[in-house]
Design a protein around this motif. Structure first.
Motif, PDB file in Angstrom:
ATOM      1  N   SER A  41       2.652  27.560  -1.480  1.00  0.00           N
ATOM      2  CA  SER A  41       3.529  28.432  -0.705  1.00  0.00           C
ATOM      3  C   SER A  41       4.539  29.082  -1.638  1.00  0.00           C
ATOM      4  O   SER A  41       5.148  28.410  -2.475  1.00  0.00           O
ATOM      5  CB  SER A  41       4.268  27.634   0.375  1.00  0.00           C
ATOM      6  OG  SER A  41       3.353  27.089   1.305  1.00  0.00           O
ATOM      7  N   CYS A  42       4.720  30.392  -1.487  1.00  0.00           N
ATOM      8  CA  CYS A  42       5.589  31.156  -2.387  1.00  0.00           C
ATOM      9  C   CYS A  42       6.709  31.820  -1.596  1.00  0.00           C
ATOM     10  O   CYS A  42       6.483  32.342  -0.499  1.00  0.00           O
ATOM     11  CB  CYS A  42       4.790  32.232  -3.113  1.00  0.00           C
ATOM     12  SG  CYS A  42       3.318  31.616  -3.983  1.00  0.00           S
ATOM     13  N   ALA A  43       7.915  31.810  -2.167  1.00  0.00           N
ATOM     14  CA  ALA A  43       9.066  32.428  -1.514  1.00  0.00           C
ATOM     15  C   ALA A  43       9.943  33.105  -2.556  1.00  0.00           C
ATOM     16  O   ALA A  43       9.898  32.780  -3.748  1.00  0.00           O
ATOM     17  CB  ALA A  43       9.864  31.385  -0.735  1.00  0.00           C
ATOM     18  N   ASN A  44      10.768  34.028  -2.097  1.00  0.00           N
ATOM     19  CA  ASN A  44      11.630  34.818  -2.967  1.00  0.00           C
ATOM     20  C   ASN A  44      12.575  33.953  -3.789  1.00  0.00           C
ATOM     21  O   ASN A  44      13.306  33.123  -3.255  1.00  0.00           O
ATOM     22  CB  ASN A  44      12.435  35.795  -2.101  1.00  0.00           C
ATOM     23  CG  ASN A  44      13.486  36.543  -2.885  1.00  0.00           C
ATOM     24  OD1 ASN A  44      13.290  36.857  -4.057  1.00  0.00           O
ATOM     25  ND2 ASN A  44      14.614  36.826  -2.249  1.00  0.00           N
ATOM     26  N   SER A  99      13.804  39.217   2.575  1.00  0.00           N
ATOM     27  CA  SER A  99      12.993  38.026   2.342  1.00  0.00           C
ATOM     28  C   SER A  99      11.638  38.441   1.796  1.00  0.00           C
ATOM     29  O   SER A  99      11.230  39.599   1.920  1.00  0.00           O
ATOM     30  CB  SER A  99      12.803  37.221   3.636  1.00  0.00           C
ATOM     31  OG  SER A  99      12.070  37.979   4.591  1.00  0.00           O
ATOM     32  N   THR A 127       7.622  36.389   1.166  1.00  0.00           N
ATOM     33  CA  THR A 127       6.800  35.185   1.168  1.00  0.00           C
ATOM     34  C   THR A 127       5.354  35.560   0.893  1.00  0.00           C
ATOM     35  O   THR A 127       4.944  36.714   1.066  1.00  0.00           O
ATOM     36  CB  THR A 127       6.867  34.437   2.515  1.00  0.00           C
ATOM     37  OG1 THR A 127       6.429  35.327   3.557  1.00  0.00           O
ATOM     38  CG2 THR A 127       8.277  33.956   2.813  1.00  0.00           C
ATOM     39  N   LEU A 157       8.486  35.518  -7.042  1.00  0.00           N
ATOM     40  CA  LEU A 157       8.231  34.454  -6.083  1.00  0.00           C
ATOM     41  C   LEU A 157       8.117  33.120  -6.808  1.00  0.00           C
ATOM     42  O   LEU A 157       7.510  33.032  -7.877  1.00  0.00           O
ATOM     43  CB  LEU A 157       6.932  34.720  -5.319  1.00  0.00           C
ATOM     44  CG  LEU A 157       6.838  36.030  -4.529  1.00  0.00           C
ATOM     45  CD1 LEU A 157       5.428  36.202  -3.981  1.00  0.00           C
ATOM     46  CD2 LEU A 157       7.861  36.064  -3.405  1.00  0.00           C
ATOM     47  N   CYS A 173       6.444  29.506  -6.474  1.00  0.00           N
ATOM     48  CA  CYS A 173       5.335  28.911  -5.721  1.00  0.00           C
ATOM     49  C   CYS A 173       5.258  27.407  -5.986  1.00  0.00           C
ATOM     50  O   CYS A 173       5.390  26.955  -7.120  1.00  0.00           O
ATOM     51  CB  CYS A 173       4.014  29.565  -6.121  1.00  0.00           C
ATOM     52  SG  CYS A 173       3.988  31.359  -5.929  1.00  0.00           S
TER      53      CYS A 173
END
Length: 213
Positions: free
Chosen positions: A106-109, A129, A131, A210, A212
């Motif tokens: 899972s990848c997010a800013n 945001s 993702t 991102l 991850c």
């Protein structure tokens, strides 16, 4: 380092900047710009340098593995010219080679530049945001979603169902150019440059890193 300057009426298929593919030490970093980079070296072609008295905005970095910024309100040695509302977004860093495996991450800013208008019609906005899911079996970025606010486009969503984790992906009105970075293949950083067309602002571009895991 792959670098592209935004041109007036730029086609959304070409984001402002592809992510880095060279170590930080091979670029030219300037302390008087807050640690930002004033010379960027593409894999092919001559290095591109920012001219004096130009501005570098959105300077950020993580652990010596990636640095980002946006050249703006000035010009560069390739003939690029930017107003205060435009920009050439860059990411410089240590490339990370991913190998196919099982599962997803899972990848997010983690950090981002301010999205800018290709024509300079409005002031730079903000990334709300971002993702995505990194599919390790195909080494692809799945369901990339970036929410941006710029001009009269409030919380506008930029979506790409599938894109290469390392490379440029075009189609469906959105282009991404991605490069894994860092030193841990189990927790990679992904620099993603994006270009899209919004209903009111028109063509916009920006860059997000991102994280991850």
């Amino acid at each position: 380092m792959h670098f592209h300057r935004p041109a007036k009426n730029q086609d959304v298929r070409f984001p402002a900047c592809h992510s880095a593919n060279a170590p930080l030490a091979s670029q030219v970093q300037q302390a008087n710009y807050g640690g930002a980079f004033t010379t960027l070296s593409p894999i092919t072609g001559p290095a591109i340098s920012l001219t004096k008295h130009s501005t570098i905005a959105d300077v950020n970095g993580a652990g010596g593995y990636v640095a980002i910024g946006r050249w703006t309100h000035g010009s560069d040695s390739s003939g690029g010219n930017y107003t205060a509302n435009q920009g050439a977004h860059y990411a410089v860093g240590s490339p990370l080679k991913l190998t196919p495996g099982a599962g997803t991450l899972s990848c997010a800013n983690l950090m981002a530049t301010s999205p800018s208008s290709a024509t300079g019609s409005v002031a730079p906005g903000s990334l709300v945001s971002a993702t995505a899911t990194l599919d390790l079996s195909t080494l692809s970025l799945v369901n990339f979603n970036a929410t941006v606010t710029i001009g009269s486009d409030t919380a506008a969503t930029i979506t790409k169902a599938s894109a290469m984790a390392a490379g440029t992906s075009m189609g469906s009105g959105v282009t991404t150019a991605s490069q894994p970075m860092g030193n841990d293949i189990t927790k990679p950083l992904l620099a993603v440059a994006y270009g899209a067309h919004l209903p009111n602002t028109g063509d916009v571009n920006g860059l997000v890193v991102l994280s991850c895991q």
